[in-house]
Design an enzyme around this catalytic site. Structure first.
Site, PDB file in Angstrom:
ATOM      1  CD  GLU A 133      -3.453  -5.794   3.987  1.00 59.67           C
ATOM      2  OE1 GLU A 133      -4.257  -4.964   4.474  1.00 59.67           O
ATOM      3  OE2 GLU A 133      -2.227  -5.642   3.983  1.00 59.67           O
ATOM      4  CD  GLU A 163      -3.004  -1.019   2.295  1.00 61.50           C
ATOM      5  OE1 GLU A 163      -2.859  -0.181   3.207  1.00 61.50           O
ATOM      6  OE2 GLU A 163      -3.980  -1.784   2.241  1.00 61.50           O
TER       7      GLU A 163
HETATM    8  C1  GBH Z   1      -4.231  -2.066   5.647  1.00 61.79           C
HETATM    9  O1  GBH Z   1      -4.373  -0.695   5.465  1.00 61.79           O
HETATM   10  C2  GBH Z   1      -2.831  -2.353   6.082  1.00 61.79           C
HETATM   11  O2  GBH Z   1      -2.091  -2.939   5.026  1.00 61.79           O
HETATM   12  C3  GBH Z   1      -2.743  -3.203   7.311  1.00 61.79           C
HETATM   13  O3  GBH Z   1      -1.468  -3.118   7.852  1.00 61.79           O
HETATM   14  C4  GBH Z   1      -3.806  -2.770   8.306  1.00 61.79           C
HETATM   15  O4  GBH Z   1      -3.679  -3.398   9.545  1.00 61.79           O
HETATM   16  C5  GBH Z   1      -5.134  -3.099   7.700  1.00 61.79           C
HETATM   17  O5  GBH Z   1      -5.267  -2.538   6.436  1.00 61.79           O
HETATM   18  C6  GBH Z   1      -6.312  -2.650   8.552  1.00 61.79           C
HETATM   19  O6  GBH Z   1      -6.308  -1.271   8.710  1.00 61.79           O
HETATM   20  O7  GBH Z   1     -13.698   4.555   5.420  1.00 61.79           O
HETATM   21  O8  GBH Z   1     -12.932   6.743   4.968  1.00 61.79           O
HETATM   22  O9  GBH Z   1     -12.561   5.797   7.139  1.00 61.79           O
HETATM   23  C7  GBH Z   1      -5.697  -0.277   5.171  1.00 61.79           C
HETATM   24  C8  GBH Z   1      -5.787   1.184   4.787  1.00 61.79           C
HETATM   25  C9  GBH Z   1      -7.042   3.198   5.109  1.00 61.79           C
HETATM   26  C10 GBH Z   1      -8.171   1.209   4.410  1.00 61.79           C
HETATM   27  C11 GBH Z   1      -8.334   3.754   5.629  1.00 61.79           C
HETATM   28  C12 GBH Z   1      -9.480   1.752   4.902  1.00 61.79           C
HETATM   29  C13 GBH Z   1     -10.767   3.633   5.532  1.00 61.79           C
HETATM   30  C14 GBH Z   1     -11.114   5.024   5.117  1.00 61.79           C
HETATM   31  N1  GBH Z   1      -7.057   1.745   5.166  1.00 61.79           N
HETATM   32  N2  GBH Z   1      -9.489   3.199   4.920  1.00 61.79           N
HETATM   33  S1  GBH Z   1     -12.689   5.557   5.703  1.00 61.79           S
END
Ligand code: GBH
Length: 441
Positions: free
Chosen positions: A350, A169
């Protein structure tokens, strides 16, 4: 929902679970590991919601045999873990720490002995602190150091790892780590962070070449994607949705698949030849999907060309993220439609959800919402396959409840519950459910 296997997955489909080093390992100073930017960040007061760090996390560094046994009991065909760069080369430059590689050498052998494919991610956000002190991903040299680390890692493990993933990511590492400062290294550069996009991609491209020189295993990158749901219908709303889509979904994938940077998103530090390095052929595209994003035009004077809007009308996880399984289908079909023949086979590297899971009096951990989440998302993958998208695997985030970055220990994503005071692992009901899905030989 069903407890019988969802019918229709192709033979040979890869069933897996994912973790990452800093989130599970602990052993922060064990056997010569050096500090990463996440050690620094977590130890800075105010950065982590519960004041916790990954110093111990799930103590996987000392409990990996127990965790491999949990993987064996789960029946998955693959395990995606990440290798901690600060274990392998603590200074970022200079000597390689053989003891750090020994840990992953044993893990890989234990996985293979259990019939599980090791899928190794090289960078899941834990940059060695000395490289950050030299500018981190804003410094072009970091890309070359990443390729050196890939080279020494593949020299040791390249005969046994079954799939390499270079970066996890890079968009999230760019935006939260360098744009808004919610993640390490905590920089708040907004669009001035873009050199960190280019240098991550350059590091990826150089690492692909290094890996191929040492290993015949296929090579991938794992990108986070979020389909954009436009709110409003003004020209400004359309422009905002397009800008967010370019930033989140195209900024990294367009150059990887040979199209160069999206219009208006040139990082400003691209040198002759870089785009060819970045477009080195990929064997697999890793897709991480959690939820779509609502977007509309920004208020006057906003520093960003869009405003993010919560999506209404969906169930929500403990993280408040909306549960939208069909977003995964539209994402997969959309990647195929945009990139066509340039798109390699996809593995969903993921997908998962956080809920407030608690063991009951009988030591069971019921998590029906997680089963429903995974059931829905696996059916979305099948629907995309039925529409002709080549999807060859799915990895649940995560095997274990773990240290969820800025949220510390407050968000539980595991198929296995972890008591963070004792380290005790207790499989949740979703663990038995996922076993029923993957047990198809
Ligand atoms: C991943 O990132 C990572 O690779 C991992 O390490 C982590 O533990 C896992 O996911 C869980 O978080 O709906 O507008 O609030 C995920 C990145 C960024 C995805 C925020 C979901 C939600 C935005 N995330 N997003 S919102």
């Amino acid at each position: 929902m069903t407890t019988a296997p969802i019918p229709g997955f192709p033979a040979g489909f890869r069933w897996g679970v994912s973790t990452s080093a800093y989130q599970i390992e602990g052993g922060a100073t064990a056997d010569g590991r050096g500090p990463s930017i996440w050690d620094t960040f977590a130890h800075t007061p105010g950065r982590i919601i519960d004041g916790s760090t990954g110093d111990v996390a799930c103590d996987h560094y000392h409990r990996h045999r127990e965790d491999v046994a949990l993987l064996a009991g789960l029946g998955v065909s693959a395990y995606r873990f990440s290798i901690a760069w600060p274990r392998v080369r603590p200074g970022g430059t200079g000597p390689v720490n053989a003891a750090g590689l020994d840990f992953y050498d044993r893990l890989v052998d234990d996985l293979l002995a259990t019939g599980i494919d090791p899928v190794a991610t090289l960078f899941h956000w834990d940059l060695p602190q000395p490289l950050q002190d030299a500018g981190g991903w804003l410094n072009r040299d970091t890309a070359a150091h990443f390729a050196e680390y890939a080279d020494v890692t593949a020299e040791r493990l390249g005969d046994r790892v079954k799939l390499w993933i270079t970066l996890n990511e890079p968009f999230i590492h760019l935006s939260l780590g360098h744009g808004t400062g919610e993640h390490a290294p905590g920089q708040t550069l907004l669009f001035d962070s873009f050199p960190a996009a280019h240098h991550q991609l350059l590091g990826h491209g150089l690492a692909v070449t290094a890996l191929r020189a040492r290993s015949t295993a296929p090579v991938a990158i794992a990108n986070n994607y979020s389909p954009v749901v436009r709110h409003g219908d003004t020209d400004a709303d359309h422009a905002a949705a397009a800008a967010y889509d370019a930033l989140h979904n195209h900024l990294f994938t367009d150059p990887l698949l040979g199209r160069g940077y999206p219009d208006g998103f040139d990082p400003g530090v691209v040198r002759d030849g870089d785009l060819a390095v970045i477009a080195a052929p990929l064997d697999v595209l890793g897709v991480n999907y959690y939820n779509p994003t609502g977007v509309r035009a920004p208020e006057e004077g906003s520093p960003l060309p869009f405003e993010l809007v919560p999506l209404e009308g969906y169930p929500r996880t403990a993280f408040d993220w909306p549960v939208v399984p069909d977003g995964l289908r539209t994402l997969l079909v959309g990647l195929r439609d945009r990139y066509g023949d340039a798109l390699p086979p996809i593995q969903v590297t993921e997908g998962g959800c956080a809920y407030d899971d608690v063991p009951d009096a009988d030591g069971q951990v019921p998590d029906p919402d997680r089963i429903a989440y995974l059931d829905g998302h696996l059916r979305a993958v099948l629907a995309a396959i039925d529409e002709g998208v080549d999807v060859t695997g799915y990895f649940v985030w995560s095997l274990l409840d773990n240290w969820e970055w800025a949220e510390g220990f407050t968000k539980r994503f595991g198929l296995v519950h972890v008591d963070f005071a004792t380290g005790t692992r207790t499989p949740k009901s979703s663990y038995a459910w996922y076993r029923s899905q993957v047990g198809r030989g």
